[in-house]
Design a protein around this motif. Structure first.
Motif, PDB file in Angstrom:
ATOM      1  N   ARG A   1      -9.645   8.241   1.224  1.00 33.97           N
ATOM      2  CA  ARG A   1      -8.499   8.802   1.805  1.00 33.97           C
ATOM      3  C   ARG A   1      -8.112   7.966   3.066  1.00 33.97           C
ATOM      4  O   ARG A   1      -9.026   7.474   3.863  1.00 33.97           O
ATOM      5  CB  ARG A   1      -8.595  10.315   2.443  1.00 33.97           C
ATOM      6  N   ARG A   2      -6.779   7.738   3.251  1.00 35.67           N
ATOM      7  CA  ARG A   2      -6.196   6.628   4.195  1.00 35.67           C
ATOM      8  C   ARG A   2      -5.670   7.525   5.287  1.00 35.67           C
ATOM      9  O   ARG A   2      -4.666   8.162   5.092  1.00 35.67           O
ATOM     10  CB  ARG A   2      -5.511   5.484   3.687  1.00 35.67           C
TER      11      ARG A   2
ATOM     12  N   GLU B   1      -9.514   5.351  -4.248  1.00 40.71           N
ATOM     13  CA  GLU B   1      -9.817   5.098  -2.976  1.00 40.71           C
ATOM     14  C   GLU B   1     -10.232   6.014  -2.011  1.00 40.71           C
ATOM     15  O   GLU B   1      -9.711   7.295  -2.131  1.00 40.71           O
ATOM     16  CB  GLU B   1      -8.477   4.128  -2.353  1.00 40.71           C
TER      17      GLU B   1
ATOM     18  N   ASN C   1       2.367   1.849  -3.490  1.00 41.37           N
ATOM     19  CA  ASN C   1       1.326   2.375  -4.500  1.00 41.37           C
ATOM     20  C   ASN C   1       0.212   3.390  -3.955  1.00 41.37           C
ATOM     21  O   ASN C   1      -0.668   3.730  -4.788  1.00 41.37           O
ATOM     22  CB  ASN C   1       0.618   0.720  -4.721  1.00 41.37           C
ATOM     23  N   ARG C   2       0.743   4.091  -2.844  1.00 44.47           N
ATOM     24  CA  ARG C   2      -0.113   5.238  -2.363  1.00 44.47           C
ATOM     25  C   ARG C   2      -0.430   6.162  -3.658  1.00 44.47           C
ATOM     26  O   ARG C   2      -1.579   6.510  -3.714  1.00 44.47           O
ATOM     27  CB  ARG C   2       0.660   5.995  -1.376  1.00 44.47           C
ATOM     28  N   ASP C   3       0.412   6.974  -3.978  1.00 46.90           N
ATOM     29  CA  ASP C   3       0.018   7.633  -5.288  1.00 46.90           C
ATOM     30  C   ASP C   3      -0.684   6.902  -6.159  1.00 46.90           C
ATOM     31  O   ASP C   3      -1.811   7.634  -7.027  1.00 46.90           O
ATOM     32  CB  ASP C   3       1.316   8.513  -5.824  1.00 46.90           C
TER      33      ASP C   3
ATOM     34  N   TYR D   1       0.963  -1.147   0.049  1.00 53.27           N
ATOM     35  CA  TYR D   1      -0.023   0.058   0.012  1.00 53.27           C
ATOM     36  C   TYR D   1       0.765   1.246  -0.034  1.00 53.27           C
ATOM     37  O   TYR D   1       0.485   2.244  -0.584  1.00 53.27           O
ATOM     38  CB  TYR D   1      -0.984   0.138   1.233  1.00 53.27           C
ATOM     39  N   SER D   2       1.946   1.509   0.844  1.00 47.85           N
ATOM     40  CA  SER D   2       2.759   2.350   0.700  1.00 47.85           C
ATOM     41  C   SER D   2       3.431   2.759  -0.650  1.00 47.85           C
ATOM     42  O   SER D   2       3.439   3.594  -1.064  1.00 47.85           O
ATOM     43  CB  SER D   2       3.951   2.156   1.894  1.00 47.85           C
TER      44      SER D   2
ATOM     45  N   ARG E   1      -4.267   6.453  -4.799  1.00 53.42           N
ATOM     46  CA  ARG E   1      -5.062   7.650  -4.411  1.00 53.42           C
ATOM     47  C   ARG E   1      -6.607   8.155  -5.200  1.00 53.42           C
ATOM     48  O   ARG E   1      -7.623   8.400  -4.518  1.00 53.42           O
ATOM     49  CB  ARG E   1      -4.011   8.773  -4.415  1.00 53.42           C
TER      50      ARG E   1
ATOM     51  N   ASP F   1     -10.816   9.779  -2.654  1.00 54.42           N
ATOM     52  CA  ASP F   1      -9.878  10.980  -2.434  1.00 54.42           C
ATOM     53  C   ASP F   1     -10.459  12.157  -2.359  1.00 54.42           C
ATOM     54  O   ASP F   1     -10.324  13.260  -3.149  1.00 54.42           O
ATOM     55  CB  ASP F   1      -9.407  10.938  -4.080  1.00 54.42           C
TER      56      ASP F   1
ATOM     57  N   PHE G   1      -0.780   2.676   6.498  1.00 50.52           N
ATOM     58  CA  PHE G   1       0.192   2.220   5.723  1.00 50.52           C
ATOM     59  C   PHE G   1       1.420   1.720   6.684  1.00 50.52           C
ATOM     60  O   PHE G   1       2.386   1.441   6.218  1.00 50.52           O
ATOM     61  CB  PHE G   1       0.716   3.536   5.089  1.00 50.52           C
TER      62      PHE G   1
END
Length: 186
Positions: free
Chosen positions: A42-43, A40, A32-34, A29-30, A37, A167, A48
């Motif tokens: 907001r996390r 999905e 592929n965060r961008d 997940y970290s 985004r 997002d 992460f």
């Protein structure tokens, strides 16, 4: 019910998630965060982390035990987790349906991995879980995901205005379904 792992690409297995996946999921997940985004919610920062994923996996394990969710990962023999597929909101009986969500790592996009994984999950949903249909939704601008669903036999059934908070805003979604079989419900 046991759902066996499935090879979906050379060296990549679709398998049920386990509590031991927390650190690898946090890494995936970290990394592929961008990439994720725009598609999905907001996390929070703890999502992460290995600890955040461990807490999430505990919840998913309970939902699976209750028969409401089946969570899978795409596990590459060299790189670890490179994607996720979830069948959630499972309803039995006359509805026999569940909601599909999935993603693959940015460096795996456009290579057929999502298509292979969605195909395998639909097969498991119909054959092993006895479900009648699977539904999915995409943000209207997520053309790549819409192509995956079309390749996997999903039909577009409508548009839901301001369907999910993605997002940072309520986003319109296209809704899709795939009918898996016409057998009597369990």
């Amino acid at each position: 019910m046991i759902i066996e792992p499935r090879t979906v690409a050379p060296g990549v297995v679709l398998r049920l998630v386990t509590p031991d996946d927390a650190a690898d999921l946090a890494r995936a997940y970290s990394a592929n965060r961008d990439h994720l985004r725009p598609w999905e919610p907001r996390r929070p920062p703890e999502f992460f982390t290995a600890e955040g994923q461990a807490a999430r996996l505990a919840e998913l394990t309970e939902l699976r035990r209750e028969g409401r969710t089946v969570p899978w990962v795409l596990d590459d023999e060299r790189e670890g987790i490179v994607g996720v597929v979830n069948l959630s909101n499972i309803v039995r009986g006359a509805f026999g349906s569940g909601s599909l969500g999935y993603w693959v790592a940015a460096d795996r996009a456009g290579r057929g991995l999502a298509t292979a994984a969605v195909t395998a999950v639909c097969r498991a949903a119909g054959d092993e879980l006895g479900m009648h249909r699977v539904e999915a939704g995409t943000v209207t601008v997520n053309v790549a995901s819409q192509r995956v669903l079309a390749k996997c036999g999903f039909e577009r059934i409508g548009t839901a205005r301001k369907y999910l908070h993605i997002d940072g805003a309520w986003r319109d979604h296209y809704l899709f379904q795939r009918i898996l079989h016409d057998r009597e419900p369990h």
